[in-house]
Scaffold this motif. Sequence first.
Motif, PDB file in Angstrom:
ATOM      1  N   LYS A 147      12.282   5.255  11.207  1.00 25.97           N
ATOM      2  CA  LYS A 147      13.430   5.998  10.670  1.00 25.97           C
ATOM      3  C   LYS A 147      14.522   5.045  10.207  1.00 25.97           C
ATOM      4  CE  LYS A 147      12.874  10.169  13.426  1.00 25.97           C
ATOM      5  NZ  LYS A 147      13.432  10.952  14.546  1.00 25.97           N
ATOM      6  N   ARG A 167      25.677   5.272   5.177  1.00 26.16           N
ATOM      7  CA  ARG A 167      24.379   4.639   4.982  1.00 26.16           C
ATOM      8  C   ARG A 167      24.115   3.633   6.090  1.00 26.16           C
ATOM      9  NH1 ARG A 167      24.459   3.675  -1.513  1.00 26.16           N
ATOM     10  NH2 ARG A 167      24.145   5.853  -2.028  1.00 26.16           N
ATOM     11  N   ASN A 168      22.855   3.302   6.274  1.00 26.44           N
ATOM     12  CA  ASN A 168      22.455   2.332   7.285  1.00 26.44           C
ATOM     13  C   ASN A 168      22.383   0.946   6.636  1.00 26.44           C
ATOM     14  OD1 ASN A 168      21.503   1.097   9.571  1.00 26.44           O
ATOM     15  ND2 ASN A 168      19.416   1.830   9.337  1.00 26.44           N
ATOM     16  N   SER A 205      15.764   4.420   6.211  1.00 23.85           N
ATOM     17  CA  SER A 205      17.133   4.739   5.784  1.00 23.85           C
ATOM     18  C   SER A 205      17.960   3.484   5.491  1.00 23.85           C
ATOM     19  CB  SER A 205      17.830   5.568   6.854  1.00 23.85           C
ATOM     20  OG  SER A 205      18.061   4.797   8.017  1.00 23.85           O
TER      21      SER A 205
END
Length: 183
Positions: A92, A28-29, A96
């Motif tokens: 983006k 995950r970010n 995320s």
Amino acid sequence: MNKAFTKESEDDEEEGAPSAPALPAGTRNYMTRRGFDTLKHELDQLLKVERPNVVQIVSWAASNGDRSENGDYIYGKKRLREIDRRIRFLIKRLESAVVVDPAEQEHTDQVFFGATVTISDVQDGAEQTVQIVGVDETDASAGRISWIAPVSRALLKAREGDCVRFMSPAGWRELEVVEIRYV
């Protein structure tokens, strides 16, 4: 050479563009609230200020006639592509993002994402304070290191007094965890 025989496209420029820090596959970010807000502010600045200004310059330059030798038009279009590329990237990344608030960490006796850690080099005793942050908010000069950096990975789940070893570009290093804080 006639311009008709040269290939110019946005794809050509994107290949040469500096790549953004990549996230490991399947992760995950993670981001702190400050990092998320910084990226959001940059996106708003690009959308509401910079892009409209460049569009206005390009529009004015296009109205001057011959575009093939019009520097304002050519460089304005190039800057517009750069801005649009950055906007796509920021959208983006923000979509995320998983925002983690370090102040809400339950296990404050261990190093996790968002921790501010004071470490001491076992060999020379030099102390340094670092905060483990997201990939997009790293700044080594300010002591903010990415959670995917080798030193961060070595520190994860460590407690005060623990010694950790990791491979640095200069070889193996050993660090002692002096203090852990969540701010």
